[in-house]
Design a protein around this motif. Structure first.
Motif, PDB file in Angstrom:
ATOM      1  N   GLY A  95       0.909  -1.274  -0.135  1.00  0.00           N
ATOM      2  CA  GLY A  95      -0.356   0.331   0.240  1.00  0.00           C
ATOM      3  C   GLY A  95       0.846   1.268   0.115  1.00  0.00           C
ATOM      4  O   GLY A  95       1.191   2.203   1.109  1.00  0.00           O
ATOM      5  N   ALA A  97       0.116   3.719  -1.951  1.00  0.00           N
ATOM      6  CA  ALA A  97      -0.861   5.293  -2.394  1.00  0.00           C
ATOM      7  C   ALA A  97      -1.276   5.872  -0.741  1.00  0.00           C
ATOM      8  O   ALA A  97      -0.695   5.324   0.402  1.00  0.00           O
ATOM      9  N   VAL A  99      -3.731   7.417   0.191  1.00  0.00           N
ATOM     10  CA  VAL A  99      -4.955   7.692   0.112  1.00  0.00           C
ATOM     11  C   VAL A  99      -5.445   8.973   1.861  1.00  0.00           C
ATOM     12  O   VAL A  99      -5.137   8.721   2.826  1.00  0.00           O
ATOM     13  N   ALA A 100      -6.864   9.721   0.441  1.00  0.00           N
ATOM     14  CA  ALA A 100      -7.175  10.339   1.733  1.00  0.00           C
ATOM     15  C   ALA A 100      -7.788   9.926   2.969  1.00  0.00           C
ATOM     16  O   ALA A 100      -8.613   9.043   3.063  1.00  0.00           O
ATOM     17  N   ASP A 101      -7.574   9.897   4.085  1.00  0.00           N
ATOM     18  CA  ASP A 101      -8.382   9.785   5.261  1.00  0.00           C
ATOM     19  C   ASP A 101      -9.954   9.964   5.976  1.00  0.00           C
ATOM     20  O   ASP A 101     -10.505  10.007   6.522  1.00  0.00           O
ATOM     21  N   THR A 128     -13.049   7.531   6.037  1.00  0.00           N
ATOM     22  CA  THR A 128     -12.522   6.550   4.580  1.00  0.00           C
ATOM     23  C   THR A 128     -11.682   5.491   5.523  1.00  0.00           C
ATOM     24  O   THR A 128     -11.196   5.658   6.814  1.00  0.00           O
ATOM     25  N   PRO A 129     -12.090   4.626   4.413  1.00  0.00           N
ATOM     26  CA  PRO A 129     -11.833   2.892   4.818  1.00  0.00           C
ATOM     27  C   PRO A 129     -10.636   3.017   4.907  1.00  0.00           C
ATOM     28  O   PRO A 129      -9.912   3.837   4.153  1.00  0.00           O
ATOM     29  N   ASP A 130     -10.135   2.355   6.126  1.00  0.00           N
ATOM     30  CA  ASP A 130      -8.953   2.157   5.803  1.00  0.00           C
ATOM     31  C   ASP A 130      -8.251   1.005   5.255  1.00  0.00           C
ATOM     32  O   ASP A 130      -8.593   0.008   5.570  1.00  0.00           O
ATOM     33  N   ILE A 131      -7.738   1.346   4.062  1.00  0.00           N
ATOM     34  CA  ILE A 131      -7.522  -0.183   2.792  1.00  0.00           C
ATOM     35  C   ILE A 131      -5.986  -0.814   3.523  1.00  0.00           C
ATOM     36  O   ILE A 131      -6.603  -2.491   3.113  1.00  0.00           O
ATOM     37  N   LEU A 132      -5.268  -0.307   4.012  1.00  0.00           N
ATOM     38  CA  LEU A 132      -4.339  -1.256   4.644  1.00  0.00           C
ATOM     39  C   LEU A 132      -4.734  -2.215   6.104  1.00  0.00           C
ATOM     40  O   LEU A 132      -4.054  -3.481   6.059  1.00  0.00           O
ATOM     41  N   GLY A 147       2.880  -1.614   3.753  1.00  0.00           N
ATOM     42  CA  GLY A 147       2.055  -0.443   4.214  1.00  0.00           C
ATOM     43  C   GLY A 147       3.284   0.660   4.330  1.00  0.00           C
ATOM     44  O   GLY A 147       4.365   0.712   4.267  1.00  0.00           O
ATOM     45  N   PHE A 148       3.093   1.972   3.657  1.00  0.00           N
ATOM     46  CA  PHE A 148       4.250   3.612   4.312  1.00  0.00           C
ATOM     47  C   PHE A 148       3.502   3.903   5.186  1.00  0.00           C
ATOM     48  O   PHE A 148       2.150   4.136   5.540  1.00  0.00           O
ATOM     49  N   LYS A 162       1.396   2.909  13.231  1.00  0.00           N
ATOM     50  CA  LYS A 162       0.794   1.875  11.853  1.00  0.00           C
ATOM     51  C   LYS A 162       1.475   0.547  12.436  1.00  0.00           C
ATOM     52  O   LYS A 162       0.819  -0.500  11.625  1.00  0.00           O
ATOM     53  N   LYS A 166      -2.095  -1.226  12.517  1.00  0.00           N
ATOM     54  CA  LYS A 166      -2.712  -1.739  11.084  1.00  0.00           C
ATOM     55  C   LYS A 166      -2.650  -3.245  11.132  1.00  0.00           C
ATOM     56  O   LYS A 166      -2.849  -3.398  10.298  1.00  0.00           O
TER      57      LYS A 166
HETATM   58  N1  CTP Z   1      -4.082   3.619   4.314  1.00  0.00           N
HETATM   59  C1  CTP Z   1      -5.194   3.203   3.591  1.00  0.00           C
HETATM   60  N2  CTP Z   1      -6.324   3.754   3.666  1.00  0.00           N
HETATM   61  C2  CTP Z   1      -6.493   4.640   4.546  1.00  0.00           C
HETATM   62  C3  CTP Z   1      -5.313   5.534   4.976  1.00  0.00           C
HETATM   63  C4  CTP Z   1      -4.229   4.854   5.094  1.00  0.00           C
HETATM   64  O1  CTP Z   1      -4.716   2.153   2.954  1.00  0.00           O
HETATM   65  N3  CTP Z   1      -7.593   5.457   4.272  1.00  0.00           N
HETATM   66  C5  CTP Z   1      -3.139   3.428   3.720  1.00  0.00           C
HETATM   67  C6  CTP Z   1      -1.577   3.906   3.146  1.00  0.00           C
HETATM   68  O2  CTP Z   1      -1.795   3.651   1.831  1.00  0.00           O
HETATM   69  C7  CTP Z   1      -0.231   3.845   3.669  1.00  0.00           C
HETATM   70  C8  CTP Z   1      -0.085   3.671   5.265  1.00  0.00           C
HETATM   71  O3  CTP Z   1      -2.234   2.911   5.271  1.00  0.00           O
HETATM   72  O4  CTP Z   1       0.129   2.401   3.238  1.00  0.00           O
HETATM   73  C9  CTP Z   1      -0.130   4.447   6.072  1.00  0.00           C
HETATM   74  O5  CTP Z   1      -1.031   6.274   5.522  1.00  0.00           O
HETATM   75  P1  CTP Z   1      -0.656   7.378   6.673  1.00  0.00           P
HETATM   76  O6  CTP Z   1      -1.617   8.229   5.653  1.00  0.00           O
HETATM   77  O7  CTP Z   1       0.735   7.683   6.436  1.00  0.00           O
HETATM   78  O8  CTP Z   1      -1.359   6.977   7.972  1.00  0.00           O
HETATM   79  P2  CTP Z   1      -2.732   7.088   8.379  1.00  0.00           P
HETATM   80  O9  CTP Z   1      -2.676   6.260   9.051  1.00  0.00           O
HETATM   81  O10 CTP Z   1      -3.929   7.531   7.470  1.00  0.00           O
HETATM   82  O11 CTP Z   1      -2.290   8.295   9.496  1.00  0.00           O
HETATM   83  P3  CTP Z   1      -1.798   9.701   9.703  1.00  0.00           P
HETATM   84  O12 CTP Z   1      -2.844  10.136   8.851  1.00  0.00           O
HETATM   85  O13 CTP Z   1      -3.035   9.968  11.545  1.00  0.00           O
HETATM   86  O14 CTP Z   1      -0.569  10.016   9.856  1.00  0.00           O
END
Ligand code: CTP
Length: 229
Positions: A95, A97, A99-101, A128-132, A147-148, A162, A166
């Motif tokens: 993962g 990307a 991704v917008a939270d 949004t759903p946390d895909i990872l 993950g990144f 994370k 996750k």
């Molecule tokens: N990710 C995901 N789905 C989301 C948000 C994040 O799959 N809705 C994944 C990203 O692809 C990445 C990892 O989660 O591999 C970390 O994303 P990041 O946005 O840095 O972390 P968040 O968990 O969103 O935490 P924060 O924004 O608080 O740093």
């Protein structure tokens, strides 16, 4: 150097997500982020070079599709979520990307107009759903979930947070907001964290980093220690 066709990735199904997501506010405006997609595309390219069957779920970026990679274009976090889950089962999920939270609760059907006398505007956003995290908890969990984490400060602290929250196998963390690294740059530096270890990669061009990351992934898949820092 790993032989492209006989390495551990040959024949495995690898799903990579890359790029930003755009969350529409109305027909002409959206919430986006500064991800260029270059790192995720480089990972997809490097996995295909090693003989993996690669599906790349790409957010809105103007990058060419790497040779041998099957690309699925999406725009929003919701579409990326749907496309990634539809790509399961796979052996490895990476993962990359951004991704917008959060996404607007509603997309306005027509262009939002400014109102006379209205100096502020409040947008209501929903998670949004946390895909990872979902892929890592899925009944068809890939053998390896990577993950990144893009961080401006306390990189190890947030990356390890994370990794645990996750429930992924590896987190590739980079510092953003510094010149010569991160989103728009062609070069990057990553630190890979796993339970009990870490390994620093780069600074190096993203193609080289992607190959180094896949070396760590390969060692982890074959049960070896991912390497030393
Ligand atoms: N990710 C995901 N789905 C989301 C948000 C994040 O799959 N809705 C994944 C990203 O692809 C990445 C990892 O989660 O591999 C970390 O994303 P990041 O946005 O840095 O972390 P968040 O968990 O969103 O935490 P924060 O924004 O608080 O740093």
């Amino acid at each position: 150097m790993t032989d492209a066709r006989t390495g551990v990735l040959a024949g495995l199904k690898v799903v990579v997500s890359a790029g930003p997501t755009f969350e529409d506010i109305d027909p002409v405006r959206f919430i986006g982020n500064r991800s260029s997609g270059k790192m995720g595309f480089a990972v997809a390219a490097a996995a295909a070079e090693r003989g993996a069957d690669v599906q790349l779920v790409a957010g809105p970026v103007a990058l060419p599709t790497p040779p041998g990679v099957q690309r699925i274009d999406v725009r929003s976090a919701a579409q990326m979520h749907e496309a990634v889950l539809a790509a399961l089962p796979c052996d490895i999920y990476i993962g990359a990307a951004a991704v917008a939270d959060y996404t607007p609760r509603e997309v306005a059907p027509g262009k939002l107009k400014k109102q006379v006398g209205q100096d502020t505007l409040t947008l209501e956003l929903v998670r949004t759903p946390d895909i990872l995290a979902e892929v890592a908890a899925h009944a068809a969990r890939p053998r390896l979930v990577v993950g990144f984490a893009a961080e401006t400060d306390r990189v190890e602290h947030y990356a390890r947070g994370k990794l645990a929250a996750k429930r992924v196998d590896l987190i590739a963390a980079n510092r953003v907001g510094v010149p010569g690294s991160g989103f728009e740059s062609d070069d990057n530096a990553l630190t890979i964290y796993w339970d009990g270890g870490e390994r620093a990669l780069g600074p190096a061009p993203k193609g080289e980093l992607a190959r180094d990351l896949l070396d760590v992934v390969g060692r982890r898949l074959t049960g070896g220690a991912p390497g030393h820092g």
